[in-house]
Design an enzyme around this catalytic site. Structure first.
Site, PDB file in Angstrom:
ATOM      1  N   ARG B 137      11.363   3.226  -0.794  1.00 14.35           N
ATOM      2  CA  ARG B 137      12.392   3.382  -0.035  1.00 14.35           C
ATOM      3  C   ARG B 137      13.044   1.914   0.099  1.00 14.35           C
ATOM      4  NH1 ARG B 137       8.763   6.704   2.029  1.00 14.35           N
ATOM      5  NH2 ARG B 137       9.141   8.646   0.840  1.00 14.35           N
ATOM      6  N   THR B 181       5.131   4.216  -0.135  1.00 16.45           N
ATOM      7  CA  THR B 181       6.528   4.502  -0.632  1.00 16.45           C
ATOM      8  C   THR B 181       7.589   3.963   0.519  1.00 16.45           C
ATOM      9  OG1 THR B 181       6.262   6.570   0.553  1.00 16.45           O
ATOM     10  CG2 THR B 181       5.701   6.654  -1.836  1.00 16.45           C
ATOM     11  N   SER B 196       1.081   5.447   2.462  1.00 17.42           N
ATOM     12  CA  SER B 196       1.137   6.891   2.418  1.00 17.42           C
ATOM     13  C   SER B 196      -0.257   7.227   2.017  1.00 17.42           C
ATOM     14  CB  SER B 196       2.140   7.090   1.185  1.00 17.42           C
ATOM     15  OG  SER B 196       3.343   6.287   1.615  1.00 17.42           O
ATOM     16  N   GLY B 197      -0.410   8.860   1.911  1.00 17.80           N
ATOM     17  CA  GLY B 197      -1.522   9.249   1.544  1.00 17.80           C
ATOM     18  C   GLY B 197      -2.039  10.400   2.694  1.00 17.80           C
ATOM     19  N   GLU B 199      -1.727  13.293   2.032  1.00 16.57           N
ATOM     20  CA  GLU B 199      -2.389  14.688   1.450  1.00 16.57           C
ATOM     21  C   GLU B 199      -3.629  14.179   0.585  1.00 16.57           C
ATOM     22  OE1 GLU B 199       1.046  14.175   1.529  1.00 16.57           O
ATOM     23  OE2 GLU B 199       0.944  15.813   2.945  1.00 16.57           O
ATOM     24  N   TRP B 265       4.605   6.352   6.544  1.00 17.93           N
ATOM     25  CA  TRP B 265       5.251   6.247   5.414  1.00 17.93           C
ATOM     26  C   TRP B 265       6.894   6.256   5.341  1.00 17.93           C
ATOM     27  CZ3 TRP B 265       8.387  10.535   3.803  1.00 17.93           C
ATOM     28  CH2 TRP B 265       7.854  11.742   4.303  1.00 17.93           C
ATOM     29  N   ASN B 283       1.274  13.853   9.030  1.00 15.36           N
ATOM     30  CA  ASN B 283       0.509  15.093   9.247  1.00 15.36           C
ATOM     31  C   ASN B 283      -1.072  14.724   9.205  1.00 15.36           C
ATOM     32  OD1 ASN B 283       0.936  14.719   5.962  1.00 15.36           O
ATOM     33  ND2 ASN B 283      -0.859  16.007   6.193  1.00 15.36           N
ATOM     34  N   ASP B 325       2.711  21.040   8.139  1.00 15.66           N
ATOM     35  CA  ASP B 325       3.099  19.956   7.445  1.00 15.66           C
ATOM     36  C   ASP B 325       4.386  19.189   8.112  1.00 15.66           C
ATOM     37  OD1 ASP B 325       2.637  17.528   5.761  1.00 15.66           O
ATOM     38  OD2 ASP B 325       3.865  18.480   4.291  1.00 15.66           O
ATOM     39  N   ASP B 327       5.367  16.235   9.376  1.00 17.41           N
ATOM     40  CA  ASP B 327       5.160  14.839   9.494  1.00 17.41           C
ATOM     41  C   ASP B 327       6.258  14.061  10.515  1.00 17.41           C
ATOM     42  OD1 ASP B 327       3.955  15.396   6.943  1.00 17.41           O
ATOM     43  OD2 ASP B 327       3.833  13.400   6.781  1.00 17.41           O
ATOM     44  N   ARG B 352      10.814  16.436  11.675  1.00 19.19           N
ATOM     45  CA  ARG B 352      10.688  17.357  10.544  1.00 19.19           C
ATOM     46  C   ARG B 352      10.464  18.601  11.228  1.00 19.19           C
ATOM     47  NH1 ARG B 352       7.641  15.232   5.608  1.00 19.19           N
ATOM     48  NH2 ARG B 352       6.113  16.760   5.575  1.00 19.19           N
ATOM     49  N   TRP B 559      10.525  14.491  -3.323  1.00 21.54           N
ATOM     50  CA  TRP B 559      10.397  16.078  -3.132  1.00 21.54           C
ATOM     51  C   TRP B 559      11.251  16.913  -3.334  1.00 21.54           C
ATOM     52  CZ3 TRP B 559       7.422  17.742   2.219  1.00 21.54           C
ATOM     53  CH2 TRP B 559       6.415  18.918   1.847  1.00 21.54           C
TER      54      TRP B 559
END
Lengths: 153, 600
Positions: B137, B181, B196-197, B199, B265, B283, B325, B327, B352, B559
């Site tokens: 970004r 990111t 990030s991470g 997931e 992120w 999340n 999810d 976030d 979100r 995404w």
């Protein structure tokens, strides 16, 4: 060298799962195991009236856990990973297993595509044939998009 | 030599002045704060510390924007999804790319001639560890340096003049699923960097590095013991009350917080008067709520932290015990507005989860929480006393349980809005928000944690709300009333950051690739141009040689690119032709290009 070792693991794994399926078939109806094995190999899924067997359903779910983020919903691909419903029209089980176990790299000036090795990922390696069955059903056009219903649901 | 002496002198003077004022020396802050007020430049990703994405330039107006045309363009040479946008510092434009994270310095005096190019060497094995494409970004500027967050979690400082690497630090380990990111954010003499991470079960954190040499100034985790999350049990406030001891630990079972997520992120903002930074956490890991009982604090949380020490002044968790999810990383827009008649130092956040929150950014008091997409159905409302969303049982993936498919939840995991930042116009007092209009089926299932492997634990399928076929809206929002003022339908999710201008025109990009200009009062479309690829980048404005420019990166992916090949929605939904119509691949293909627009 490590690649060959991993492949050997994959192959032995394949025979294990096939044996398992055959064993099950014998227990179920007592018919000749050899023909059952052949049938399992040609059609690694069972779809009846739009509903699927537990293995194919499990494949759908494992796909969602480990593959969907790149290969998109329903195996249909994304802007950065191939459409598997198309790939499996040309790819046999052994190549599929080899690719999933060892991963694949396509990095050059035009592409930055990397598939990781799933050889040690239990959620994938333990259910390789289920994932294959699900994607093959999608690829053969016998299973639509979205969450499949299980036979008996 | 003379100039150097002068700089040194003024620096000494500055240090003396700031020491007198009782704060720390902060040359970068002084320079950056000043630069960010110059509308001719665009020195940070969000335009200013307040994340308003507003430009006071007004050559381009509602009356003449129809004359807008592309003046020059620049191919980045990279195919993946291009989020973020360019920076404009003086006569130089800095353009970044997704993995391999190239940075170009372009000469605005010479039609974008490349002054320097930096391409880090990164292990490509990081690519599949990144959730949802290898986006980045954007870079940050401060103290004569360009700061780049690499995909492989290295933070690099480059000499803005030469592109020479000045320092490099590892902010995480991709083998554990830690990647980057988000854009770095420079505040005073520090650069703030998230991770990030979510997931992959990372322990989310915000780290402040000293701009000078990359050494760590402070590190604040999102989840964990008080000394790791930098909370003062008595002084850190949650809706007007002290959080107390172990406010995070007590909401997790055993050691689950160690792989508890809360990745950082998204975007960061800063209020120089209050000396507070604001950002959100993502999340909790896994996506299967049954596996992690408790509120899972402080995932899904807005943090207000002291910029110098990192200690939290206040926190607010929007989605306790996330089941979808949602976030909480979307940008925090700082705006001084009237809320129900009273002037407030407000923080406005489009989450979100589909609720837009207006808060007092000094105290963390919750003032307004309303749905900014009427489709939102997972909660009826937010209880203004407890701050908790009132979850609808039918849409609770936790209550429905593991291996049960919870159907028709709105919004989808993409959120009513994802990271694509909104914009605030001080003139209209309204917020201009790019949104998603997508719902989902969500089925959680049991997973085990393995370092560096996906730790997701849910399958989902996404589709437009029942009876509708468009997947996005671009809306104007009143943050005092908590109401939509106007709303424009878009075929696809609007995944591009908005820009508002003093010319009365708002800009945003679409996934098909259009750069669109709309009247800020009415939403009426005034101009559109189809760029080479879908736009998930953020629109920027600057002035050079007496002319106002609009710049945007195109390059579909992220995404948003996941549904590109086949479109969202199953072929069981009976929409037939409409389903096919939603296939983004029929509209655009990959490729990163920067397009610069101006009036003739």
């Amino acid at each position: 060298m490590p690649k060959r070792v991993a492949l050997a693991v994959a192959v032995s794994f394949l025979s294990l799962t096939v044996c398992g399926a055959a064993g099950l078939a014998v227990a179920a109806d007592g018919s000749a195991p050899a023909t059952k094995v052949a049938a399992t190999e040609t059609k690694p899924y069972k779809v009846e009236g739009g509903k699927v067997d537990q293995g194919t359903y499990n494949g759908y779910r494992r796909y969602g856990e480990s593959c969907l983020r790149c290969h998109g919903p329903d195996g249909a691909g994304s802007s950065y990973a191939p459409d598997l419903t198309d790939s499996l029209k040309h790819m046999d089980y052994d190549t599929f297993a080899e690719t999933v176990i060892n991963g694949r790299k396509n990095v050059n000036t035009a592409n930055n595509n990397v598939m990781p090795s799933f050889g040690t990922t239990e959620d994938v390696a333990n259910y390789l044939d289920d994932i294959y069955g699900y994607l093959k059903a999608r690829s053969d056009g016998v299973l639509g998009r979205g969450r499949p219903q299980r036979i008996g649901d | 030599m003379n100039q150097r002496k002068k700089v040194l002198l003024s620096w000494t003077a500055l240090v003396a002045a700031s020491m007198l004022a009782g704060s720390q020396p902060s040359l970068a802050n002084e320079e950056l704060g000043k630069l960010s007020k110059d509308p001719k430049q665009w020195v940070m990703q969000s335009g200013d510390y307040a994340n308003q994405r507003y430009s006071s330039l007004k050559q381009i107006t509602a009356a003449n924007v129809k004359e807008l045309r592309p003046i020059w363009s620049f191919s980045t040479g990279v195919l993946r999804g291009h989020e973020g946008g360019p920076l404009i510092v003086g006569d130089v434009m800095y353009v970044h790319t997704p993995f391999p994270n190239i940075v170009y310095a372009l000469d605005l005096n010479n039609q974008g001639r490349i002054l320097w190019k930096y391409e880090p060497k990164q292990d490509p094995n990081v690519i599949p560890v990144m959730c949802c494409d290898t986006v980045n970004r954007g870079v940050a500027y401060g103290d004569g340096k360009i700061i780049l967050n690499q995909a492989d979690a290295n933070v690099v400082a480059l000499d803005a003049k030469t592109g020479k690497e000045l320092w490099k630090v590892a902010n995480g380990d991709p083998k554990k699923g830690e990647t980057m990111t988000g854009a770095p954010f420079v505040v005073k003499d520090k650069v703030l960097v998230g991770i990030s991470g979510g997931e992959f079960g990372v322990q989310g954190r915000m780290t402040a590095y000293n701009l000078k040499d990359g050494s760590v100034a402070w590190k604040a985790y999102s989840v964990g013991p008080d000394d790791q999350i930098l909370f003062d049990p008595q002084k850190t406030m949650n809706l007007g009350k002290p959080v107390g001891a172990n406010s995070s630990l007590s909401t997790w079972q055993g050691d689950q917080w160690k792989t508890g997520g809360g990745a950082t992120w998204g975007w960061t903002s800063y209020d120089p008067q209050l000396n507070l930074i604001y950002y959100g956490s993502g999340n909790p890991s896994t996506w299967n709520p049954k596996q992690r009982p408790g509120d899972n604090k402080w995932s899904m949380t807005i943090f207000a932290r002291d910029a110098d020490t990192g200690v939290a002044k206040w926190v607010y968790q929007m989605t306790p015990h996330d089941e979808w999810d949602y976030d909480g990383v979307n940008e925090m827009i700082l705006a001084d507005i009237k809320v129900k008649g009273t002037p407030v130092k407000a923080l406005v956040h489009f989450d979100r989860n589909g609720f837009a929150y207006t808060m007092n950014r000094e105290t963390g008091e919750l003032l307004v929480a309303e749905k900014y997409d009427p489709a939102v159905n997972w909660a009826t409302h937010v209880d203004m006393k407890t701050g908790r969303p009132q979850v609808v049982a039918q849409y609770s993936t936790d209550q429905n349980g593991e291996d049960k498919n919870t159907k028709g939840v709105c919004p989808a995991a993409l959120g009513s809005k994802d990271q694509q930042p909104a914009s605030f116009s001080p003139e209209t007092g309204l917020f201009y928000v790019p949104t998603n209009h997508v719902c989902m089926d969500y089925e959680p299932f049991k997973v085990s944690y393995t370092a560096g492997q996906p730790y997701v634990g849910a399958t989902l399928s996404m589709f437009p709300p029942k009876g509708e076929s468009h997947l996005g809206n671009f809306i104007a929002w009143d943050a005092s009333a908590g109401k939509i003022v106007w709303s424009n339908k878009e075929t696809f999710s609007v995944w591009s950051g908005a820009l508002t201008t003093a010319g009365g025109v708002a800009f945003y990009g679409t996934l098909e690739g259009y750069l669109k200009a709309v009247d800020m009062k009415t939403g009426k479309e005034l101009y559109k141009f189809k760029t080479p690829s879908g736009i998930i980048g953020n629109v920027t404005s600057y002035e050079h040689g007496g002319k106002q420019y609009i710049a945007v990166l195109s390059g579909v992916g992220g995404w948003a690119g996941i549904g590109m090949a086949a479109g969202l929605g199953g072929d069981t939904d009976g929409l037939g032709a409409v389903g096919a119509y939603r296939q983004l691949a029929n509209y655009t293909q990959l490729g990163g290009v920067l397009t610069v627009f101006a009036l003739p």
